[in-house]
Design an enzyme around this catalytic site. Structure first.
Site, PDB file in Angstrom:
ATOM      1  CB  CYS A   6      -0.924   0.010   1.211  1.00 52.13           C
ATOM      2  SG  CYS A   6      -1.954  -1.450   1.287  1.00 52.13           S
ATOM      3  CG  HIS A  66      -3.380   3.189   0.879  1.00 52.74           C
ATOM      4  ND1 HIS A  66      -3.745   2.609  -0.314  1.00 52.74           N
ATOM      5  CD2 HIS A  66      -3.530   2.229   1.828  1.00 52.74           C
ATOM      6  CE1 HIS A  66      -4.086   1.352  -0.100  1.00 52.74           C
ATOM      7  NE2 HIS A  66      -3.970   1.096   1.192  1.00 52.74           N
ATOM      8  CG  ASN A 102      -6.806  -1.256  -0.211  1.00 51.51           C
ATOM      9  OD1 ASN A 102      -5.905  -1.083  -1.029  1.00 51.51           O
ATOM     10  ND2 ASN A 102      -6.589  -1.319   1.087  1.00 51.51           N
TER      11      ASN A 102
HETATM   12  N1  ACO Z   1     -19.183  -9.754   5.583  1.00 48.44           N
HETATM   13  C1  ACO Z   1     -19.876 -10.080   6.686  1.00 48.44           C
HETATM   14  N2  ACO Z   1     -19.287 -10.413   7.850  1.00 48.44           N
HETATM   15  C2  ACO Z   1     -17.952 -10.380   7.910  1.00 48.44           C
HETATM   16  C3  ACO Z   1     -17.161 -10.042   6.783  1.00 48.44           C
HETATM   17  C4  ACO Z   1     -17.824  -9.730   5.586  1.00 48.44           C
HETATM   18  N3  ACO Z   1     -17.168  -9.383   4.480  1.00 48.44           N
HETATM   19  N4  ACO Z   1     -15.874 -10.123   7.147  1.00 48.44           N
HETATM   20  C5  ACO Z   1     -15.828 -10.483   8.437  1.00 48.44           C
HETATM   21  N5  ACO Z   1     -17.092 -10.650   8.891  1.00 48.44           N
HETATM   22  C6  ACO Z   1     -17.523 -11.052  10.234  1.00 48.44           C
HETATM   23  C7  ACO Z   1     -16.464 -11.812  10.991  1.00 48.44           C
HETATM   24  O1  ACO Z   1     -16.477 -13.171  10.645  1.00 48.44           O
HETATM   25  C8  ACO Z   1     -16.882 -11.568  12.408  1.00 48.44           C
HETATM   26  O2  ACO Z   1     -17.941 -12.426  12.719  1.00 48.44           O
HETATM   27  P1  ACO Z   1     -18.054 -13.066  14.209  1.00 48.44           P
HETATM   28  O3  ACO Z   1     -18.216 -11.897  15.137  1.00 48.44           O
HETATM   29  O4  ACO Z   1     -19.285 -13.907  14.107  1.00 48.44           O
HETATM   30  O5  ACO Z   1     -16.790 -13.820  14.430  1.00 48.44           O
HETATM   31  C9  ACO Z   1     -17.450 -10.141  12.373  1.00 48.44           C
HETATM   32  O6  ACO Z   1     -17.756  -9.878  11.003  1.00 48.44           O
HETATM   33  C10 ACO Z   1     -16.495  -9.123  12.884  1.00 48.44           C
HETATM   34  O7  ACO Z   1     -15.217  -9.371  12.296  1.00 48.44           O
HETATM   35  P2  ACO Z   1     -13.998  -8.464  12.564  1.00 48.44           P
HETATM   36  O8  ACO Z   1     -12.836  -8.929  11.765  1.00 48.44           O
HETATM   37  O9  ACO Z   1     -13.840  -8.299  14.053  1.00 48.44           O
HETATM   38  O10 ACO Z   1     -14.562  -7.129  11.924  1.00 48.44           O
HETATM   39  P3  ACO Z   1     -14.094  -5.687  12.155  1.00 48.44           P
HETATM   40  O11 ACO Z   1     -15.167  -4.912  12.780  1.00 48.44           O
HETATM   41  O12 ACO Z   1     -12.728  -5.608  12.743  1.00 48.44           O
HETATM   42  O13 ACO Z   1     -13.973  -5.206  10.650  1.00 48.44           O
HETATM   43  C11 ACO Z   1     -12.256  -4.757   9.053  1.00 48.44           C
HETATM   44  C12 ACO Z   1     -13.044  -5.833   9.760  1.00 48.44           C
HETATM   45  C13 ACO Z   1     -13.186  -3.939   8.185  1.00 48.44           C
HETATM   46  C14 ACO Z   1     -11.217  -5.407   8.172  1.00 48.44           C
HETATM   47  C15 ACO Z   1     -11.616  -3.889  10.148  1.00 48.44           C
HETATM   48  O14 ACO Z   1     -10.812  -4.649  10.998  1.00 48.44           O
HETATM   49  C16 ACO Z   1     -10.814  -2.794   9.587  1.00 48.44           C
HETATM   50  O15 ACO Z   1     -11.349  -1.795   9.198  1.00 48.44           O
HETATM   51  N6  ACO Z   1      -9.492  -2.997   9.571  1.00 48.44           N
HETATM   52  C17 ACO Z   1      -8.551  -2.087   8.973  1.00 48.44           C
HETATM   53  C18 ACO Z   1      -7.814  -2.829   7.976  1.00 48.44           C
HETATM   54  C19 ACO Z   1      -8.082  -2.376   6.604  1.00 48.44           C
HETATM   55  O16 ACO Z   1      -8.917  -1.568   6.298  1.00 48.44           O
HETATM   56  N7  ACO Z   1      -7.289  -2.885   5.748  1.00 48.44           N
HETATM   57  C20 ACO Z   1      -7.354  -2.470   4.409  1.00 48.44           C
HETATM   58  C21 ACO Z   1      -6.342  -3.158   3.666  1.00 48.44           C
HETATM   59  S1  ACO Z   1      -4.771  -3.003   4.334  1.00 48.44           S
HETATM   60  C22 ACO Z   1      -4.245  -1.514   3.990  1.00 48.44           C
HETATM   61  O17 ACO Z   1      -4.536  -0.999   2.957  1.00 48.44           O
HETATM   62  C23 ACO Z   1      -3.457  -0.832   4.996  1.00 48.44           C
END
Ligand code: ACO
Length: 335
Positions: A115, A262, A292
């Site tokens: 990224c 980004h 992304n």
């Molecule tokens: N659709 C539906 N449910 C989902 C999905 C999906 N696509 N993905 C995960 N879930 C579920 C999980 O299985 C989990 O279910 P559970 O509670 O029954 O176990 C629940 O949703 C919560 O999962 P988490 O991983 O805890 O979700 P979170 O609220 O943390 O959101 C996310 C995930 C969006 C990735 C978040 O952690 C985030 O914003 N992270 C930042 C990382 C990021 O944006 N990276 C981008 C790429 S890297 C970069 O460019 C730097």
């Protein structure tokens, strides 16, 4: 010493639009979940059977950037190609672009900083321009994620976020010391290498070993992301590296005309916007439409902002990125 400035910008997005609703037909997810967590509504995926590749998308974006820079392809003296999804394991995609653009020979280098790849490539270009070694450098960020994602419910935490596409910039020698790239700032912290990674296939786990194991439950050849750890580090590092860039130029956040982060996740951009007290029109976001696109995201966003007339001569632009490595960086630009 010379300055460098961006003299031409271009982008290329595959035509195939994949909406959140489309994804919800092949995995257990929903438009509501994806939009709420990431801001993404749709992304582009290379259509199976299409001729688009990481290099060809980069070359398509580059042709536009070169034309807008008002130069001929033969005037490109160095190609810097940022990607985490190269066409081949080796050679890198930079040489493929050199061939596609029909530049007889020129140095071409791939930058492997995910990224942050575009910022690393821009900073590298800036150094080559500053020393007087080159006058025109082509910098590309391009990704073909879609073919390598786990498009089942198992992979939904990662696969809904990423999209395909490319952006390119021509970096040109500038005599005016007050214009162009004022400074760039790069960082990495390898202790988090595996928290956002694709481990196999690699020399750590060669293909014959994977084939021999023949294990359908092996997830090592899909990207892995510790989402919450990435989020926590991203908001801190984005803020730090933007501040570092401003301070290096004795500027305060009020001086920012446009921040182009980004496009990791809309929630991360919104956090940074709030932290620096910026208005909506001062932060460019297009993750809603493209997801992304990793190394492609900043040059695509910058090109789109410029095409829409949102980047004007004399503006102070801040580019900032955070990603796998972890790596992060910023560039402060007087347009
Ligand atoms: N659709 C539906 N449910 C989902 C999905 C999906 N696509 N993905 C995960 N879930 C579920 C999980 O299985 C989990 O279910 P559970 O509670 O029954 O176990 C629940 O949703 C919560 O999962 P988490 O991983 O805890 O979700 P979170 O609220 O943390 O959101 C996310 C995930 C969006 C990735 C978040 O952690 C985030 O914003 N992270 C930042 C990382 C990021 O944006 N990276 C981008 C790429 S890297 C970069 O460019 C730097």
């Amino acid at each position: 010493m010379y300055q460098s400035r961006i003299s031409g910008l271009g982008k290329y997005l595959p035509e195939n639009v994949v909406t959140n609703k489309d994804l919800s037909k092949i995995m257990d997810t929903s438009d509501e979940w994806i939009q709420e967590r990431t801001g993404i509504r749709e992304r582009r995926h290379i259509r199976k059977g299409s001729e688009d590749t990481t290099a060809s998308m980069g070359a398509a974006a580059a042709r536009i950037a070169i034309e807008r820079a008002g130069i001929q392809t033969e005037e490109i003296e160095l190609i810097l190609f940022a990607t985490l999804s190269p066409d081949y394991y080796f050679p890198g995609s930079g040489v493929l672009v050199q061939e596609l653009l029909e530049i007889p020979t020129c140095p071409a280098m791939d930058i492997r900083n995910q990224c942050s790849g575009f910022i690393y490539a821009l900073s590298t270009a800036d150094q080559f321009i500053k020393t007087g070694m080159y006058k025109n450098i082509l910098v590309i960020g391009s990704e073909n994620h879609s073919g390598g994602l786990d498009m089942t419910t198992r992979g939904r935490g990662v696969s809904v976020i990423f999209g395909d596409g490319a952006g390119a910039a021509v970096i040109t020698r500038e005599e005016n010391p007050e214009r162009g790239v004022l400074s760039s700032h790069l960082h990495s912290e390898g202790k988090f290498a595996e928290e956002l990674s694709l481990i196999g296939p690699s020399t750590n786990r060669w293909v014959p070993e994977i084939l021999e194991a023949n294990d359908p439950s092996d997830e090592s050849y899909f990207p892995f992301m510790n989402g919450q750890l990435v989020f926590k580090n991203a908001v801190v590092r984005f803020s730090e590296v933007i501040m570092e860039g401003l301070q290096a130029n004795k500027l305060s956040p009020e001086a920012i005309d446009m921040l182009i982060p980004h496009q990791a996740n809309l929630r991360i951009s919104q956090f940074v916007q709030k932290k620096f007290g910026l208005q909506d029109h001062q932060v460019y976001n297009n993750i809603q439409h493209y997801g992304n696109t990793t190394a492609g995201s900043i040059p695509i966003a910058l090109t789109e902002a410029w095409e829409e007339g949102q980047v004007k001569e004399g503006d102070l632009l801040v580019l900032a990125a955070f990603g796998s490595g972890f790596t992060w960086g910023s560039a402060i630009i007087r347009w």
